[in-house]
Design a protein around this motif. Structure first.
Motif, PDB file in Angstrom:
ATOM      1  N   VAL A  56       0.870  -1.176   0.000  1.00 53.82           N
ATOM      2  CA  VAL A  56       0.000   0.000   0.000  1.00 53.82           C
ATOM      3  C   VAL A  56       0.905   1.224   0.000  1.00 53.82           C
ATOM      4  N   GLN A  57       0.557   2.206  -0.778  1.00 57.55           N
ATOM      5  CA  GLN A  57       1.352   3.416  -0.833  1.00 57.55           C
ATOM      6  C   GLN A  57       1.003   4.317   0.345  1.00 57.55           C
ATOM      7  N   LEU A  58       1.986   5.053   0.775  1.00 54.99           N
ATOM      8  CA  LEU A  58       1.751   5.992   1.868  1.00 54.99           C
ATOM      9  C   LEU A  58       0.618   6.942   1.516  1.00 54.99           C
ATOM     10  N   SER A  59       0.603   7.388   0.275  1.00 56.58           N
ATOM     11  CA  SER A  59      -0.442   8.332  -0.131  1.00 56.58           C
ATOM     12  C   SER A  59      -1.830   7.694  -0.055  1.00 56.58           C
ATOM     13  N   GLU A  60      -1.900   6.417  -0.317  1.00 60.41           N
ATOM     14  CA  GLU A  60      -3.194   5.742  -0.237  1.00 60.41           C
ATOM     15  C   GLU A  60      -3.685   5.673   1.202  1.00 60.41           C
ATOM     16  N   LEU A  61      -2.751   5.320   2.086  1.00 62.50           N
ATOM     17  CA  LEU A  61      -3.100   5.280   3.504  1.00 62.50           C
ATOM     18  C   LEU A  61      -3.542   6.664   3.970  1.00 62.50           C
ATOM     19  N   GLU A  62      -2.761   7.651   3.598  1.00 66.48           N
ATOM     20  CA  GLU A  62      -3.054   9.011   4.017  1.00 66.48           C
ATOM     21  C   GLU A  62      -4.424   9.458   3.508  1.00 66.48           C
ATOM     22  N   PHE A  63      -4.669   9.148   2.261  1.00 66.40           N
ATOM     23  CA  PHE A  63      -5.923   9.591   1.658  1.00 66.40           C
ATOM     24  C   PHE A  63      -7.132   8.994   2.378  1.00 66.40           C
ATOM     25  N   LEU A  64      -7.096   7.682   2.576  1.00 61.74           N
ATOM     26  CA  LEU A  64      -8.221   7.026   3.233  1.00 61.74           C
ATOM     27  C   LEU A  64      -8.372   7.545   4.655  1.00 61.74           C
ATOM     28  N   TYR A  65      -7.247   7.793   5.275  1.00 58.70           N
ATOM     29  CA  TYR A  65      -7.249   8.305   6.644  1.00 58.70           C
ATOM     30  C   TYR A  65      -7.905   9.679   6.707  1.00 58.70           C
ATOM     31  N   GLN A  66      -7.519  10.536   5.779  1.00 56.86           N
ATOM     32  CA  GLN A  66      -8.120  11.878   5.715  1.00 56.86           C
ATOM     33  C   GLN A  66      -9.616  11.778   5.461  1.00 56.86           C
ATOM     34  N   THR A  67      -9.979  10.865   4.557  1.00 49.96           N
ATOM     35  CA  THR A  67     -11.394  10.706   4.230  1.00 49.96           C
ATOM     36  C   THR A  67     -12.192  10.265   5.454  1.00 49.96           C
ATOM     37  N   ARG A  68     -11.607   9.371   6.228  1.00 51.75           N
ATOM     38  CA  ARG A  68     -12.281   8.891   7.437  1.00 51.75           C
ATOM     39  C   ARG A  68     -12.430  10.005   8.472  1.00 51.75           C
ATOM     40  N   ASN A  69     -11.479  10.903   8.503  1.00 58.17           N
ATOM     41  CA  ASN A  69     -11.548  12.026   9.442  1.00 58.17           C
ATOM     42  C   ASN A  69     -11.842  13.318   8.700  1.00 58.17           C
ATOM     43  N   THR A  70     -13.089  13.495   8.362  1.00 53.56           N
ATOM     44  CA  THR A  70     -13.461  14.651   7.538  1.00 53.56           C
ATOM     45  C   THR A  70     -13.030  15.960   8.168  1.00 53.56           C
ATOM     46  N   ALA A  71     -12.999  16.001   9.494  1.00 53.68           N
ATOM     47  CA  ALA A  71     -12.682  17.254  10.171  1.00 53.68           C
ATOM     48  C   ALA A  71     -11.183  17.432  10.385  1.00 53.68           C
ATOM     49  N   GLY A  72     -10.393  16.891   9.472  1.00 51.58           N
ATOM     50  CA  GLY A  72      -8.940  16.980   9.587  1.00 51.58           C
ATOM     51  C   GLY A  72      -8.437  18.414   9.561  1.00 51.58           C
ATOM     52  N   ASN A  73      -7.194  18.607   9.918  1.00 48.60           N
ATOM     53  CA  ASN A  73      -6.649  19.976   9.987  1.00 48.60           C
ATOM     54  C   ASN A  73      -6.337  20.541   8.610  1.00 48.60           C
ATOM     55  N   ASP A  74      -6.126  19.649   7.674  1.00 46.45           N
ATOM     56  CA  ASP A  74      -5.677  20.120   6.372  1.00 46.45           C
ATOM     57  C   ASP A  74      -6.833  20.724   5.588  1.00 46.45           C
ATOM     58  N   LEU A  75      -7.015  22.006   5.779  1.00 52.64           N
ATOM     59  CA  LEU A  75      -8.200  22.646   5.208  1.00 52.64           C
ATOM     60  C   LEU A  75      -8.032  23.067   3.758  1.00 52.64           C
ATOM     61  N   LEU A  76      -6.830  22.960   3.231  1.00 52.13           N
ATOM     62  CA  LEU A  76      -6.576  23.436   1.867  1.00 52.13           C
ATOM     63  C   LEU A  76      -7.597  22.956   0.844  1.00 52.13           C
ATOM     64  N   PRO A  77      -7.850  21.664   0.733  1.00 51.43           N
ATOM     65  CA  PRO A  77      -8.808  21.204  -0.267  1.00 51.43           C
ATOM     66  C   PRO A  77     -10.185  21.812  -0.068  1.00 51.43           C
ATOM     67  N   ASN A  78     -10.547  22.052   1.185  1.00 56.81           N
ATOM     68  CA  ASN A  78     -11.856  22.641   1.448  1.00 56.81           C
ATOM     69  C   ASN A  78     -11.938  24.084   0.948  1.00 56.81           C
ATOM     70  N   PHE A  79     -10.902  24.832   1.199  1.00 59.77           N
ATOM     71  CA  PHE A  79     -10.808  26.181   0.645  1.00 59.77           C
ATOM     72  C   PHE A  79     -11.152  26.142  -0.838  1.00 59.77           C
ATOM     73  N   GLN A  80     -10.363  25.300  -1.496  1.00 59.04           N
ATOM     74  CA  GLN A  80     -10.453  25.180  -2.947  1.00 59.04           C
ATOM     75  C   GLN A  80     -11.892  24.943  -3.398  1.00 59.04           C
ATOM     76  N   ARG A  81     -12.532  24.014  -2.723  1.00 60.06           N
ATOM     77  CA  ARG A  81     -13.889  23.660  -3.104  1.00 60.06           C
ATOM     78  C   ARG A  81     -14.826  24.852  -2.919  1.00 60.06           C
ATOM     79  N   ALA A  82     -14.734  25.457  -1.763  1.00 61.92           N
ATOM     80  CA  ALA A  82     -15.626  26.582  -1.461  1.00 61.92           C
ATOM     81  C   ALA A  82     -15.375  27.742  -2.430  1.00 61.92           C
ATOM     82  N   TYR A  83     -14.089  27.973  -2.681  1.00 67.50           N
ATOM     83  CA  TYR A  83     -13.723  29.086  -3.555  1.00 67.50           C
ATOM     84  C   TYR A  83     -14.224  28.862  -4.974  1.00 67.50           C
TER      85      TYR A  83
END
Lengths: 298, 298
Positions: A56-83
């Motif tokens: 499993v790639q680190l990025s895959e683990l990270e991605f699924l992990y972020q998806t599971r924790n919607t309220a993660g600190n990394d708000l960048l993608p959310n900015f993008q979406r809202a903007y």
DNA sequence: ATTTATTTTAACCTATATGCAATTTTTTAT
DNA sequence: ATAAAAAATTGCATATAGGTTAAAATAAAT
């Protein structure tokens, strides 16, 4: 909050790998079990080794992990979406969230959101904030995603001369991400493509092939900017229609795909390969037709 | 072998962040220092927090780290390169390397390389190996990059009926990577694009704009499959040429860009926006010309 | 139902990740 | 050039990641 160990476990079990097999020579079985249950942390190197073990790639683990924790600190993608959807109310909420934090970077995030809002006509930037921004850019020597993103939004606000100095700096950097672009999405397309071509080879599978093409179309329906894959779908659909008897319709789509490849100046070898491949199915005259762009005056 | 901490340090120092600022509230200053010098490992959670603090993505750290250690264990990308360039000698070397390892996954890697070699006409697969492969696929329930990749190469070798069962399974999965596609490369393009458009607004900057367009062209010269960005470059180049006085040449490129967007069925709003934007520079008649595709019989 | 393999839990132990206080090095200011 | 301040490093203390062994709980196989 879901722990990273739990996500790891999802991957491991879904691949039918035992704790024993996964941990062998890296960590002990009881420890891995504790990690997966969120009872202990893990060292980064051990995690990397374990991931490598279960493929499993680190990025895959990270991605699924972020998806599971919607309220993660990394708000960048959310900015993008809202903007991008012009949702200034949402942006204002993010602004508020960041305003409660302190530190240099919180300040930058706040400025970034304000710039987005300003572009949407829903806020304004102070001169002092622009100074902070300039100051930040002045002092970094290595650009990551964060700075690229920030810079992208700053362009209309920065002093023209300064902006160009910065930009020249940026141009000197290598672009290190070239190999990074083969994402799972295009891998999936590759698989579909191969299977469809495979099916088209036996005349009794044409119907399944057609349904797969339809499926592909829906996948890429909203991927407006993915010209390449959309074009390849024209090609697949064209060949499928042709083989199902709708020759004229099919040829038009095939020609369309070829024309786009031609217009985008895809390397000539690509179209030659196409030509060779299609010779299996089409007449020489038909080949000539779909590879002839002399009537297009561009 | 370079340690991950050293790569972290590269990022931190290049952003002018002190140990103090980076570690504050996460780990102690002396510890971070030791980690950066490769004297100690770090827990995964702490690493994530630290990265978040200095605004670097895990994938960025990982990528640079892998680049620094060319001889990393993750051979997948290397396979791909050797296979795509048809370098069977190189593939055979990888094969040899994997044959010295033991375990279930080494076996799978070996089979994968053999399939590549077979496709290149330089090896063959045994029935037993195919059974191992089928067996593996039968038992996994969650597909990652690894399985997608493996499956992609297995298609021509697997039993037809089995392949479809598998493929149906795959189709049921969600595609979770949709948001994953906004890579740094397109971000860089976005910045170039904005700057060039900005430059075109003042007539004294046309020359710089033109040089930037040229730069963009070289970046994307080898990105044959990136139809979208290549098309956008036609657009930028077209407008630049037009404004520099080479009106006819410019209009042809602009029309070409629009035509490709039209052919790939980019959402209509996109072309409308383009039209509105270009109205700032072109005459109504010229606009009509570059947005008229009635002479293209596709 | 019984056996066998796998996972989970527990208790105790060791290695090492991490903190704290003091020291050295580097940077900044005058 | 020298002092002052800031940043990075060292040595030692401690918390915790991770190991070992064994036993209990589940799941799979016969």
């Amino acid at each position: 909050m879901i722990k990273i160990g739990q996500t790891f476990k999802e991957f491991r079990t879904s691949k039918n790998i035992t704790l024993q097999e996964a941990s062998q020579g890296i960590v002990s079985v009881p420890f891995l079990s504790r990690f997966e249950r969120g009872l202990t942390d893990i060292s980064f190197t051990h995690l990397l080794e374990l991931l490598n073990r279960i493929n499993v790639q680190l990025s895959e683990l990270e991605f699924l992990y972020q998806t599971r924790n919607t309220a993660g600190n990394d708000l960048l993608p959310n900015f993008q979406r809202a903007y991008q959807s012009g949702d200034s109310a949402q942006l204002r909420e993010y602004l508020h969230a960041w305003q409660s934090r302190s530190g240099r970077f919180a300040k930058l995030q706040i400025i970034q959101i304000k710039m987005m809002l300003t572009t949407l006509g829903a806020a304004s930037i102070t001169d002092n904030e622009l100074l902070v921004l300039e100051d930040y850019f002045k002092n970094i020597s290595n650009w990551t995603f964060f700075e690229l993103y920030l810079f992208g939004h700053s362009i209309p606000f920065l002093d023209k001369a300064f902006m160009f100095t910065l930009f020249e700096e940026l141009q000197k950097k290598e672009i290190i991400y070239e190999n990074f672009r083969h994402d799972n999405f295009s891998l999936l397309f590759y698989i579909y493509n191969n299977i469809i071509l495979f099916l088209l080879d036996s005349s009794d599978s044409l119907e399944i092939a057609e349904s797969l093409v339809t499926k592909l179309e829906t996948y890429f329906k909203n991927q407006d900017k993915d010209y390449y894959h959309r074009t390849r779908i024209f090609n697949l659909k064209g060949l499928t229609l042709y083989l199902r008897g709708k020759k004229k319709e099919g040829l038009i789509l095939l020609k369309k795909a070829n024309l786009i490849a031609h217009l985008t100046e895809h390397e000539p070898q690509f179209l030659l390969n196409e030509k060779n491949y299609l010779a299996k199915y089409l007449t020489a005259k038909e080949i000539d037709y779909i590879f002839d762009f002399s009537d297009i005056h561009i």
